[in-house]
Design a protein around this motif. Structure first.
Motif, PDB file in Angstrom:
ATOM      1  N   GLN A 122      16.158  -1.386  -0.565  1.00 24.21           N
ATOM      2  CA  GLN A 122      17.310  -0.541  -0.289  1.00 24.21           C
ATOM      3  C   GLN A 122      17.248   0.112   1.087  1.00 24.21           C
ATOM      4  O   GLN A 122      18.189   0.802   1.484  1.00 24.21           O
ATOM      5  N   ILE A 123      16.171  -0.092   1.827  1.00 25.30           N
ATOM      6  CA  ILE A 123      15.981   0.560   3.121  1.00 25.30           C
ATOM      7  C   ILE A 123      16.048  -0.502   4.215  1.00 25.30           C
ATOM      8  O   ILE A 123      15.325  -1.509   4.157  1.00 25.30           O
ATOM      9  N   ASP A 124      16.913  -0.257   5.196  1.00 24.83           N
ATOM     10  CA  ASP A 124      17.005  -1.183   6.316  1.00 24.83           C
ATOM     11  C   ASP A 124      15.708  -1.178   7.108  1.00 24.83           C
ATOM     12  O   ASP A 124      15.165  -0.128   7.434  1.00 24.83           O
ATOM     13  N   GLY A 125      15.223  -2.358   7.396  1.00 26.15           N
ATOM     14  CA  GLY A 125      13.990  -2.488   8.149  1.00 26.15           C
ATOM     15  C   GLY A 125      12.757  -2.682   7.307  1.00 26.15           C
ATOM     16  O   GLY A 125      11.696  -3.038   7.842  1.00 26.15           O
ATOM     17  N   LEU A 126      12.843  -2.444   5.982  1.00 28.67           N
ATOM     18  CA  LEU A 126      11.680  -2.607   5.100  1.00 28.67           C
ATOM     19  C   LEU A 126      11.900  -3.722   4.086  1.00 28.67           C
ATOM     20  O   LEU A 126      11.071  -3.875   3.171  1.00 28.67           O
ATOM     21  N   SER A 127      12.943  -4.491   4.217  1.00 35.20           N
ATOM     22  CA  SER A 127      13.223  -5.542   3.230  1.00 35.20           C
ATOM     23  C   SER A 127      12.233  -6.705   3.324  1.00 35.20           C
ATOM     24  O   SER A 127      12.077  -7.463   2.358  1.00 35.20           O
ATOM     25  N   ASP A 128      11.583  -6.867   4.454  1.00 43.17           N
ATOM     26  CA  ASP A 128      10.617  -7.962   4.628  1.00 43.17           C
ATOM     27  C   ASP A 128       9.183  -7.543   4.302  1.00 43.17           C
ATOM     28  O   ASP A 128       8.240  -8.280   4.608  1.00 43.17           O
ATOM     29  N   VAL A 129       9.003  -6.380   3.713  1.00 45.77           N
ATOM     30  CA  VAL A 129       7.658  -5.897   3.390  1.00 45.77           C
ATOM     31  C   VAL A 129       7.286  -6.366   1.988  1.00 45.77           C
ATOM     32  O   VAL A 129       8.056  -6.207   1.031  1.00 45.77           O
ATOM     33  N   ASP A 130       6.105  -6.964   1.867  1.00 41.97           N
ATOM     34  CA  ASP A 130       5.559  -7.397   0.578  1.00 41.97           C
ATOM     35  C   ASP A 130       4.571  -6.370   0.073  1.00 41.97           C
ATOM     36  O   ASP A 130       3.810  -5.766   0.844  1.00 41.97           O
ATOM     37  N   VAL A 131       4.535  -6.205  -1.269  1.00 39.01           N
ATOM     38  CA  VAL A 131       3.685  -5.194  -1.886  1.00 39.01           C
ATOM     39  C   VAL A 131       2.760  -5.880  -2.879  1.00 39.01           C
ATOM     40  O   VAL A 131       3.202  -6.664  -3.734  1.00 39.01           O
ATOM     41  N   THR A 132       1.493  -5.573  -2.784  1.00 42.54           N
ATOM     42  CA  THR A 132       0.480  -6.042  -3.730  1.00 42.54           C
ATOM     43  C   THR A 132      -0.301  -4.841  -4.213  1.00 42.54           C
ATOM     44  O   THR A 132      -0.761  -4.028  -3.398  1.00 42.54           O
ATOM     45  N   VAL A 133      -0.465  -4.745  -5.559  1.00 42.97           N
ATOM     46  CA  VAL A 133      -1.159  -3.605  -6.143  1.00 42.97           C
ATOM     47  C   VAL A 133      -2.294  -4.134  -7.003  1.00 42.97           C
ATOM     48  O   VAL A 133      -2.090  -4.995  -7.885  1.00 42.97           O
ATOM     49  N   GLN A 134      -3.494  -3.662  -6.808  1.00 40.10           N
ATOM     50  CA  GLN A 134      -4.671  -4.037  -7.572  1.00 40.10           C
ATOM     51  C   GLN A 134      -5.455  -2.769  -7.873  1.00 40.10           C
ATOM     52  O   GLN A 134      -5.996  -2.135  -6.959  1.00 40.10           O
ATOM     53  N   SER A 135      -5.475  -2.392  -9.145  1.00 42.08           N
ATOM     54  CA  SER A 135      -6.209  -1.198  -9.589  1.00 42.08           C
ATOM     55  C   SER A 135      -5.763   0.053  -8.831  1.00 42.08           C
ATOM     56  O   SER A 135      -6.581   0.895  -8.443  1.00 42.08           O
ATOM     57  N   GLY A 136      -4.497   0.191  -8.610  1.00 44.83           N
ATOM     58  CA  GLY A 136      -3.966   1.372  -7.949  1.00 44.83           C
ATOM     59  C   GLY A 136      -4.007   1.322  -6.436  1.00 44.83           C
ATOM     60  O   GLY A 136      -3.502   2.230  -5.778  1.00 44.83           O
ATOM     61  N   VAL A 137      -4.619   0.299  -5.851  1.00 44.54           N
ATOM     62  CA  VAL A 137      -4.689   0.161  -4.399  1.00 44.54           C
ATOM     63  C   VAL A 137      -3.496  -0.680  -3.951  1.00 44.54           C
ATOM     64  O   VAL A 137      -3.357  -1.836  -4.329  1.00 44.54           O
ATOM     65  N   VAL A 138      -2.626  -0.084  -3.142  1.00 45.05           N
ATOM     66  CA  VAL A 138      -1.410  -0.731  -2.681  1.00 45.05           C
ATOM     67  C   VAL A 138      -1.672  -1.356  -1.321  1.00 45.05           C
ATOM     68  O   VAL A 138      -2.164  -0.680  -0.407  1.00 45.05           O
ATOM     69  N   THR A 139      -1.360  -2.630  -1.209  1.00 45.37           N
ATOM     70  CA  THR A 139      -1.482  -3.347   0.059  1.00 45.37           C
ATOM     71  C   THR A 139      -0.093  -3.733   0.532  1.00 45.37           C
ATOM     72  O   THR A 139       0.652  -4.392  -0.194  1.00 45.37           O
ATOM     73  N   LEU A 140       0.234  -3.284   1.728  1.00 41.39           N
ATOM     74  CA  LEU A 140       1.537  -3.564   2.322  1.00 41.39           C
ATOM     75  C   LEU A 140       1.384  -4.626   3.393  1.00 41.39           C
ATOM     76  O   LEU A 140       0.539  -4.489   4.298  1.00 41.39           O
ATOM     77  N   GLU A 141       2.188  -5.657   3.304  1.00 44.44           N
ATOM     78  CA  GLU A 141       2.149  -6.743   4.268  1.00 44.44           C
ATOM     79  C   GLU A 141       3.577  -7.095   4.674  1.00 44.44           C
ATOM     80  O   GLU A 141       4.537  -6.742   3.990  1.00 44.44           O
ATOM     81  N   GLY A 142       3.690  -7.780   5.787  1.00 49.79           N
ATOM     82  CA  GLY A 142       4.993  -8.192   6.274  1.00 49.79           C
ATOM     83  C   GLY A 142       5.201  -7.746   7.705  1.00 49.79           C
ATOM     84  O   GLY A 142       4.252  -7.387   8.431  1.00 49.79           O
TER      85      GLY A 142
END
Length: 511
Positions: A122-142
């Motif tokens: 829903q936010i312009d400029g963040l639509s290409d960001v991928d999210v991975t969550v493992q045991s509460g640790v959030v990894t942002l990529e893109g």
């Protein structure tokens, strides 16, 4: 890696417990311990009472340790004041806050990842960001187009409940299309916003113009301000103040309609700073206007008065808001700044029509000075323009090297007699009378005495011996001492032809 539990000890008499875990947190080790106790129980066989008691005590001690240890750790820390936490951002969680490991499940990871993906979409400029969550640790990529979007994504992820930490691996892209498209889109949005706000802007401008027009209309009622203010200059100042107030009020109302009150504060603050700097730059102008106000209130002279301001002489034409205009005795215009006039010594020759003149005559040191004074005074008093009251008189002013200096004083009325003409005629009459009476008016004489045989006779001796040179016959004396009204006529014509402002008011008393 499989979790393992090594030691669980309990001391019932002391009420203390200690749990040593390796590879797994206490919250996850408790169910496995109960399972281990169940596995040790044979099928359809009762557990011995001693073993049951020991297992029950160990389980209770273990559970007590799980509850007591975190509370003991928190008990040693002082709780912050809720009011002090109001200004702290929620995305900065303290590192010492305990993490609920039991809540970190794969389902919670999927919920966090899905929620973040929905938010970023829903936010312009963040639509290409991928999210991975493992045991509460959030990894942002893109990729993102600017650094602000990268930080925004990280801040949003930290604010999600259940997030332990955030690994921000987002890279900024420098592709032309990716960077130009948001800028063009923002420009289009601004243009649409501006076009949509034009009706409101037009209403604000219309209201501001109406307020300003009302203020200018009120300021134009000169009869009102002249009735309120004691003089014309104050009336003009009040009129100008009404105009300024109207402009400021129009600006405030217009900005309030446009919901730009913050901009108004910035504008007024900047205007104040600029005004302070400007006041230092124009302090001479301000001083001149204040002097004009004081002169208009005090009225030190009238139009056509003959005045002397320091060493500047002339007849007053008018007093303006900036300068005092004189006409010199040569017929020239002279403008003097009002700040100079207010601080200067002003000599007004017109306020008192009676004016005294004086002049000096020198007689020979061998003559009688009192007799020469009497002869000169009789000649002066015989003139028709010399006033009897105050009476004329004379004094011995000085004794020089070759003469005695006599000073004569007499009064004339400037309304009927020109001062310079009257003085000139008085000098001529006194000189002629003194010379006719036989008194010598010597020039400076330098004597060089060699000896008695070379001594030259004095002028007095020559006169007594009958060797005095014959005097030329005096020229006929013009006794017309009427005042010269040429400059006064020029001033009257100037005031009649020119419609320039004049702060002089004949209805007000002169200071």
């Amino acid at each position: 890696m499989k979790p393992s539990t090594q030691v669980a000890q309990a001391d019932a008499s002391s009420g203390s417990c200690t749990a040593h875990l390796q590879g797994e947190q206490p919250a996850l080790a408790q169910p496995r311990l109960l399972k281990l106790l169940k596995d040790r129980q044979p099928d359809n066989r009762p557990i011995p009472s001693l073993h049951s008691l020991a297992a029950l005590v160990a389980g209770l001690a273990f559970a007590a340790c799980i509850l007591i240890i975190p509370s003991t750790a928190l008990h040693g820390q002082s709780l912050p004041d809720p009011a002090s936490l109001a200004g702290i951002e929620q995305d900065a969680a303290p590192e010492s806050e305990p993490i609920d490991i039991a809540a970190l499940t794969q389902e919670s990871d999927r919920d966090i990842a899905g929620g973040l993906m929905d938010i970023f979409a829903q936010i312009d400029g963040l639509s290409d960001v991928d999210v991975t969550v493992q045991s509460g640790v959030v990894t942002l990529e893109g990729t993102v187009t600017n650094q602000a979007d990268r930080e925004q994504a990280s801040n949003i992820a930290r604010r999600i409940a259940g997030v332990v930490t955030v690994e921000n691996s987002i890279e900024r892209t420098f592709e032309l299309d990716s960077n130009l498209s948001p800028a063009i889109q923002a420009l289009n949005d601004d243009l649409r916003t501006f076009v949509g706000s034009l009706p409101l802007f037009g209403v604000a401008v219309l209201v501001a113009l109406l307020i300003a027009a009302a203020g200018y209309l009120l300021a134009a009622q000169r009869w009102l301000w002249k009735w309120v203010a004691p003089n014309a200059f104050l009336a003009e100042l009040l009129s100008g103040a009404i105009r300024v107030i109207a402009i400021i009020a129009a600006l405030i109302v217009a900005l309030q309609i446009l919901d730009a009150a913050t901009l108004l504060g910035f504008v007024l603050g900047s205007a104040g700073i600029i005004g302070i700097a400007f006041s230092f730059a124009v302090r001479d102008t301000v001083d001149n206007y204040v002097s004009s106000l004081m002169l208009s209130l005090r009225q030190p002279f009238r139009a056509n008065d003959h005045i002397l301001i320091d060493d500047l002489e002339g007849h007053v034409i008018r007093l303006t808001s900036r300068a005092t205009v004189l006409m010199t005795l040569d017929g020239n215009h002279l403008r003097i700044p009002n700040s100079t006039v207010f601080k200067a010594n002003i000599l007004n020759y017109t306020r008192n029509p009676q004016r005294r003149f004086e002049f000096d005559l020198g007689v020979d040191s061998a003559d009688d000075p009192l007799g020469a004074m009497e002869v000169g005074l009789q000649a002066i008093r015989a003139l028709p323009f010399v006033l009897d009251d105050p009476p004329s008189h004379s004094v011995i002013y000085a004794v020089g090297e070759s003469s005695i200096v006599l000073r004569f004083f007499a009064w004339v009325d400037q309304r009927s007699t020109d001062f310079l003409k009257g003085r000139s005629l008085a000098i001529q009459a006194a000189k002629h009378a003194v010379e006719e009476a036989g008194y010598e008016l010597p020039e400076p004489i330098y004597r060089i005495r060699m000896d008695d045989r070379g001594r030259q006779p004095t002028l007095a001796e020559e006169g007594r011996a009958g060797t005095r040179k014959p005097r030329p016959a005096p020229a006929p004396m013009d006794e017309n001492a009427a005042p010269d009204r040429a400059v006064e006529k020029l001033v009257s014509e100037e005031r009649g032809f020119t419609q320039e402002e004049d702060l002089l008011d004949n209805r007000k008393p002169i200071e």
